[in-house]
Design a protein around this motif. Structure first.
Motif, PDB file in Angstrom:
ATOM      1  N   VAL A 171       0.862  -1.181   0.000  1.00 38.42           N
ATOM      2  CA  VAL A 171       0.000   0.000   0.000  1.00 38.42           C
ATOM      3  C   VAL A 171       0.897   1.228   0.000  1.00 38.42           C
ATOM      4  CG1 VAL A 171      -1.830   1.232   1.183  1.00 38.42           C
ATOM      5  CG2 VAL A 171      -1.729  -1.256   1.283  1.00 38.42           C
ATOM      6  N   GLY A 172       0.697   2.077  -0.982  1.00 38.16           N
ATOM      7  CA  GLY A 172       1.552   3.249  -1.134  1.00 38.16           C
ATOM      8  C   GLY A 172       0.937   4.495  -0.520  1.00 38.16           C
ATOM      9  N   ALA A 173       1.496   5.606  -0.912  1.00 42.23           N
ATOM     10  CA  ALA A 173       1.116   6.888  -0.318  1.00 42.23           C
ATOM     11  C   ALA A 173      -0.323   7.272  -0.636  1.00 42.23           C
ATOM     12  CB  ALA A 173       2.071   7.964  -0.819  1.00 42.23           C
ATOM     13  N   GLN A 174      -0.825   6.847  -1.789  1.00 44.39           N
ATOM     14  CA  GLN A 174      -2.177   7.255  -2.183  1.00 44.39           C
ATOM     15  C   GLN A 174      -3.258   6.566  -1.353  1.00 44.39           C
ATOM     16  OE1 GLN A 174      -3.038   9.491  -4.393  1.00 44.39           O
ATOM     17  NE2 GLN A 174      -1.053   9.909  -5.299  1.00 44.39           N
ATOM     18  N   ARG A 175      -2.916   5.405  -0.803  1.00 42.54           N
ATOM     19  CA  ARG A 175      -3.946   4.562  -0.159  1.00 42.54           C
ATOM     20  C   ARG A 175      -5.166   4.448  -1.064  1.00 42.54           C
ATOM     21  NH1 ARG A 175      -2.802   2.899   4.590  1.00 42.54           N
ATOM     22  NH2 ARG A 175      -4.902   2.197   5.085  1.00 42.54           N
ATOM     23  N   LEU A 176      -4.911   4.037  -2.289  1.00 38.44           N
ATOM     24  CA  LEU A 176      -5.982   3.920  -3.275  1.00 38.44           C
ATOM     25  C   LEU A 176      -5.806   2.598  -4.020  1.00 38.44           C
ATOM     26  CD1 LEU A 176      -8.370   5.174  -4.825  1.00 38.44           C
ATOM     27  CD2 LEU A 176      -6.705   6.316  -6.304  1.00 38.44           C
ATOM     28  N   VAL A 177      -6.831   1.756  -3.927  1.00 36.02           N
ATOM     29  CA  VAL A 177      -6.787   0.440  -4.569  1.00 36.02           C
ATOM     30  C   VAL A 177      -8.089   0.265  -5.347  1.00 36.02           C
ATOM     31  CG1 VAL A 177      -6.733  -2.068  -4.146  1.00 36.02           C
ATOM     32  CG2 VAL A 177      -5.356  -0.535  -2.714  1.00 36.02           C
ATOM     33  N   LEU A 178      -7.979  -0.267  -6.544  1.00 36.98           N
ATOM     34  CA  LEU A 178      -9.195  -0.620  -7.287  1.00 36.98           C
ATOM     35  C   LEU A 178      -9.398  -2.125  -7.174  1.00 36.98           C
ATOM     36  CD1 LEU A 178     -11.534   0.131  -9.228  1.00 36.98           C
ATOM     37  CD2 LEU A 178      -9.971  -0.395 -11.123  1.00 36.98           C
ATOM     38  N   ALA A 203      -3.590   5.753 -14.344  1.00 32.12           N
ATOM     39  CA  ALA A 203      -3.628   7.214 -14.521  1.00 32.12           C
ATOM     40  C   ALA A 203      -3.977   7.905 -13.201  1.00 32.12           C
ATOM     41  CB  ALA A 203      -4.629   7.584 -15.606  1.00 32.12           C
ATOM     42  N   ALA A 204      -4.794   7.245 -12.390  1.00 35.07           N
ATOM     43  CA  ALA A 204      -5.177   7.809 -11.096  1.00 35.07           C
ATOM     44  C   ALA A 204      -4.131   7.528 -10.024  1.00 35.07           C
ATOM     45  CB  ALA A 204      -6.528   7.242 -10.661  1.00 35.07           C
ATOM     46  N   SER A 205      -3.054   6.840 -10.408  1.00 38.34           N
ATOM     47  CA  SER A 205      -1.961   6.486  -9.495  1.00 38.34           C
ATOM     48  C   SER A 205      -2.424   5.580  -8.358  1.00 38.34           C
ATOM     49  CB  SER A 205      -1.309   7.760  -8.938  1.00 38.34           C
ATOM     50  OG  SER A 205      -0.010   7.462  -8.497  1.00 38.34           O
ATOM     51  N   ILE A 211     -15.162   7.044 -12.928  1.00 40.23           N
ATOM     52  CA  ILE A 211     -15.782   8.159 -12.195  1.00 40.23           C
ATOM     53  C   ILE A 211     -15.352   8.107 -10.728  1.00 40.23           C
ATOM     54  CG2 ILE A 211     -18.013   9.051 -11.403  1.00 40.23           C
ATOM     55  CD1 ILE A 211     -19.104   7.980 -14.218  1.00 40.23           C
ATOM     56  N   LEU A 212     -15.334   6.910 -10.155  1.00 45.33           N
ATOM     57  CA  LEU A 212     -14.962   6.767  -8.748  1.00 45.33           C
ATOM     58  C   LEU A 212     -13.470   7.019  -8.539  1.00 45.33           C
ATOM     59  CD1 LEU A 212     -17.223   3.689  -8.075  1.00 45.33           C
ATOM     60  CD2 LEU A 212     -17.414   5.900  -6.886  1.00 45.33           C
ATOM     61  N   LEU A 213     -12.641   6.513  -9.425  1.00 45.48           N
ATOM     62  CA  LEU A 213     -11.194   6.708  -9.280  1.00 45.48           C
ATOM     63  C   LEU A 213     -10.841   8.197  -9.347  1.00 45.48           C
ATOM     64  CD1 LEU A 213      -9.897   3.756 -11.474  1.00 45.48           C
ATOM     65  CD2 LEU A 213      -9.260   4.141  -9.078  1.00 45.48           C
ATOM     66  N   PHE A 214     -11.479   8.926 -10.263  1.00 47.58           N
ATOM     67  CA  PHE A 214     -11.121  10.335 -10.375  1.00 47.58           C
ATOM     68  C   PHE A 214     -11.838  11.207  -9.352  1.00 47.58           C
ATOM     69  CE2 PHE A 214      -8.522   8.857 -13.666  1.00 47.58           C
ATOM     70  CZ  PHE A 214      -7.486   9.790 -13.736  1.00 47.58           C
ATOM     71  N   GLU A 215     -12.882  10.702  -8.733  1.00 47.30           N
ATOM     72  CA  GLU A 215     -13.401  11.370  -7.543  1.00 47.30           C
ATOM     73  C   GLU A 215     -12.383  11.187  -6.397  1.00 47.30           C
ATOM     74  OE1 GLU A 215     -15.350  13.522  -6.594  1.00 47.30           O
ATOM     75  OE2 GLU A 215     -15.463  13.197  -4.424  1.00 47.30           O
ATOM     76  N   ALA A 216     -11.773  10.019  -6.322  1.00 48.78           N
ATOM     77  CA  ALA A 216     -10.719   9.810  -5.315  1.00 48.78           C
ATOM     78  C   ALA A 216      -9.551  10.763  -5.566  1.00 48.78           C
ATOM     79  CB  ALA A 216     -10.248   8.352  -5.334  1.00 48.78           C
ATOM     80  N   VAL A 217      -9.222  10.972  -6.833  1.00 47.88           N
ATOM     81  CA  VAL A 217      -8.147  11.927  -7.169  1.00 47.88           C
ATOM     82  C   VAL A 217      -8.544  13.326  -6.703  1.00 47.88           C
ATOM     83  CG1 VAL A 217      -6.929  13.055  -9.082  1.00 47.88           C
ATOM     84  CG2 VAL A 217      -7.244  10.562  -9.105  1.00 47.88           C
ATOM     85  N   ARG A 218      -9.793  13.713  -6.982  1.00 46.34           N
ATOM     86  CA  ARG A 218     -10.261  15.046  -6.565  1.00 46.34           C
ATOM     87  C   ARG A 218     -10.129  15.199  -5.046  1.00 46.34           C
ATOM     88  NH1 ARG A 218     -14.551  17.934  -4.566  1.00 46.34           N
ATOM     89  NH2 ARG A 218     -15.626  16.021  -4.013  1.00 46.34           N
ATOM     90  N   GLN A 219     -10.565  14.179  -4.313  1.00 51.42           N
ATOM     91  CA  GLN A 219     -10.519  14.268  -2.851  1.00 51.42           C
ATOM     92  C   GLN A 219      -9.080  14.415  -2.342  1.00 51.42           C
ATOM     93  OE1 GLN A 219     -12.660  10.967  -1.147  1.00 51.42           O
ATOM     94  NE2 GLN A 219     -14.582  11.507  -2.177  1.00 51.42           N
ATOM     95  N   VAL A 227      -9.770  22.210 -20.763  1.00 57.49           N
ATOM     96  CA  VAL A 227      -9.856  21.502 -19.488  1.00 57.49           C
ATOM     97  C   VAL A 227      -8.894  20.333 -19.468  1.00 57.49           C
ATOM     98  CG1 VAL A 227     -11.407  20.187 -17.992  1.00 57.49           C
ATOM     99  CG2 VAL A 227     -12.291  22.071 -19.345  1.00 57.49           C
ATOM    100  N   ARG A 228      -8.231  20.155 -18.345  1.00 56.97           N
ATOM    101  CA  ARG A 228      -7.431  18.940 -18.224  1.00 56.97           C
ATOM    102  C   ARG A 228      -7.917  18.114 -17.039  1.00 56.97           C
ATOM    103  NH1 ARG A 228      -2.383  18.359 -15.357  1.00 56.97           N
ATOM    104  NH2 ARG A 228      -2.617  19.488 -13.421  1.00 56.97           N
ATOM    105  N   ILE A 229      -7.728  16.813 -17.167  1.00 55.98           N
ATOM    106  CA  ILE A 229      -7.983  15.895 -16.060  1.00 55.98           C
ATOM    107  C   ILE A 229      -6.619  15.607 -15.460  1.00 55.98           C
ATOM    108  CG2 ILE A 229      -8.859  13.615 -15.420  1.00 55.98           C
ATOM    109  CD1 ILE A 229     -10.606  13.690 -17.962  1.00 55.98           C
ATOM    110  N   PRO A 230      -6.326  16.114 -14.269  1.00 59.24           N
ATOM    111  CA  PRO A 230      -5.006  15.858 -13.680  1.00 59.24           C
ATOM    112  C   PRO A 230      -4.816  14.360 -13.464  1.00 59.24           C
ATOM    113  CG  PRO A 230      -6.190  17.555 -12.446  1.00 59.24           C
ATOM    114  CD  PRO A 230      -7.174  16.917 -13.370  1.00 59.24           C
ATOM    115  N   MET A 231      -3.653  13.867 -13.869  1.00 61.06           N
ATOM    116  CA  MET A 231      -3.389  12.433 -13.708  1.00 61.06           C
ATOM    117  C   MET A 231      -2.176  12.234 -12.822  1.00 61.06           C
ATOM    118  SD  MET A 231      -4.204  11.005 -17.510  1.00 61.06           S
ATOM    119  CE  MET A 231      -5.470  11.927 -18.412  1.00 61.06           C
ATOM    120  N   PRO A 232      -2.418  11.885 -11.567  1.00 58.75           N
ATOM    121  CA  PRO A 232      -1.290  11.678 -10.649  1.00 58.75           C
ATOM    122  C   PRO A 232      -0.347  10.588 -11.148  1.00 58.75           C
ATOM    123  CG  PRO A 232      -3.396  11.636  -9.481  1.00 58.75           C
ATOM    124  CD  PRO A 232      -3.711  11.647 -10.927  1.00 58.75           C
ATOM    125  N   GLY A 233      -0.853   9.678 -11.959  1.00 55.81           N
ATOM    126  CA  GLY A 233      -0.014   8.588 -12.469  1.00 55.81           C
ATOM    127  C   GLY A 233       0.587   8.900 -13.823  1.00 55.81           C
TER     128      GLY A 233
END
Lengths: 260, 260
Positions: free
Chosen positions: A109-116, A136-138, A249-257, B228-234
């Motif tokens: 588990v990395g810094a993002q704490r984000l898993v799909l 893309a969402a890291s 949609i969910l992954l990039f909402e996680a990015v937004r947060q 518009v861009r979609i920021p991509m952390p990855g």
């Protein structure tokens, strides 16, 4: 050595590798295309054989790629190459690679704490696209739970455009996936039309998405800390999204947060 | 009348309708499946012929659907039906429909002030998925600019799961699309990796998405009020998304902005 016959035994073996059974028997899989093979090399995927057809090359960097592959190179004529290739527009590069470790043990588990987490996804194109979007969402990892589509399917590799090699992937049962997430203290957010929390209000760590046809299993839904819904203003006309669209949609909402 | 021969002339004509040329010549297109044909009926699509194969029916509501279709009904044997069907798992229902108006003139801007504009999208599956997601987001319309994939392609119909009939669709050149948006006072937000505004800060009315391979045309980019861009952390690993994923992320950011 240049292979000129489509009846060549090795050529036939490679065509068979489109079938899961042959991939399981050999422990190998196919990677086609410049970008994809480049990513495989960058991420230490073991390339056993590299098939080339120089007359089909699109660019001028193929020679460097071939050197970097550090593999047995076999040349094929166009008809032979086209028989092995699975793309509509082959680029003259096809690698036979050794399957890599997809156990949960190798995930971190990395810094993002984000898993799909995707459960029982059937369509290879959907699975590959989800891996690409997660990259893309890291996301730290993608867990393929209750696998129905083999992650080494050529269409998963293609639609992931090789991100299958860059983002850690694990294949596990749903129970194993749940146990791993618990041990690592990662909260599960299960996507379901019956969710009681809008995605914008949910803590998104492990995003859990099910198959379009059947949704998530009961045990995934029960294990989840939060059941998330994507509000659909157009729900009178259509009340569901393609699984890959929900995941995006969910992954990039996680990015937004994380960014806001 | 029951058609029992795959050599039947009408059967051959229907198979040909998978090709764009035959669709242009006849002004017809194919709609397969219970849900899809149901949506076509609900939205007043003109069904010329309805082919049925009762032994392949999955449910018990087919009879009602057939009555509602108000069309010439033709019965086919399983081998004949399978020849005409384009799905992997046919449901015994295939409608031959008249193409509907896709001019910009019939579009109306609704309460959402949300339009999806897609330019030069090649893959039918991507186009249909984008129409489906736009419908779920309650977009007022989808404009297919510089069409490279015919919206009446069976795979567009399939991947849209019939939302092609529920959300107004227009086909136009990019210049016509730009002119229509201007006349209607709809701001254009062009999605591009070179965008200077994150999607979360952009006013999203007309979301403009280009093909994955070539991106948006210069004139679309120049006409847009905001890039518009979609920021991509990855982005170190992957710096682009599948066009349908980009559209989904932007459409549901527009939903967020309207609901929150």
């Amino acid at each position: 050595m240049k292979i000129t016959s489509t009846a060549n035994a090795r050529v036939k073996e490679i065509v068979r590798m489109r079938d899961r059974r042959a991939r399981i028997q050999t422990g190998l899989f196919l990677v086609e295309g410049f970008r994809e093979i480049g990513r495989a090399i960058d991420h230490g995927i073991d390339i056993e054989e590299l098939w080339v057809c120089p007359s089909m090359f699109l660019g001028s960097n193929e020679t460097t790629l071939i050197e970097r592959a550090n593999a047995t190179v076999l040349e094929a004529t166009e008809p032979v190459f086209k028989k092995m290739a699975y793309r509509d527009r082959p680029e003259g590069l096809l690698a036979v690679c050794r399957q890599f470790d997809t156990s949960l043990d190798h995930l971190h588990v990395g810094a993002q704490r984000l898993v799909l987490v995707v459960e029982s996804i059937e369509k290879p194109g959907n699975l590959g696209t989800m891996i690409r979007t997660a990259t893309a969402a890291s996301a730290d990892a993608v867990i393929v739970a209750d696998q129905t589509t083999d992650v080494f399917n050529p269409n998963v590799v293609r639609s992931s455009i090789g991100t299958l090699f860059t983002t850690p992937i694990a294949v596990a049962s749903s129970d194993e996936a749940i146990a791993w997430l618990r041990v690592n203290g990662i909260a599960m957010a299960a996507a379901t039309p019956e969710g009681d929390t809008d995605l914008w209000d949910a803590k998104l760590e492990a995003i859990v998405v099910g198959s379009e046809q059947y949704g998530l299993s009961e045990r995934m839904l029960e294990a989840a800390e939060v059941k998330v819904r994507i509000p659909m203003p157009g729900s009178e006309e259509i009340d569901s999204l393609n699984a890959a669209q929900s995941a995006s949609i969910l992954l990039f909402e996680a990015v937004r947060q994380r960014m806001r």
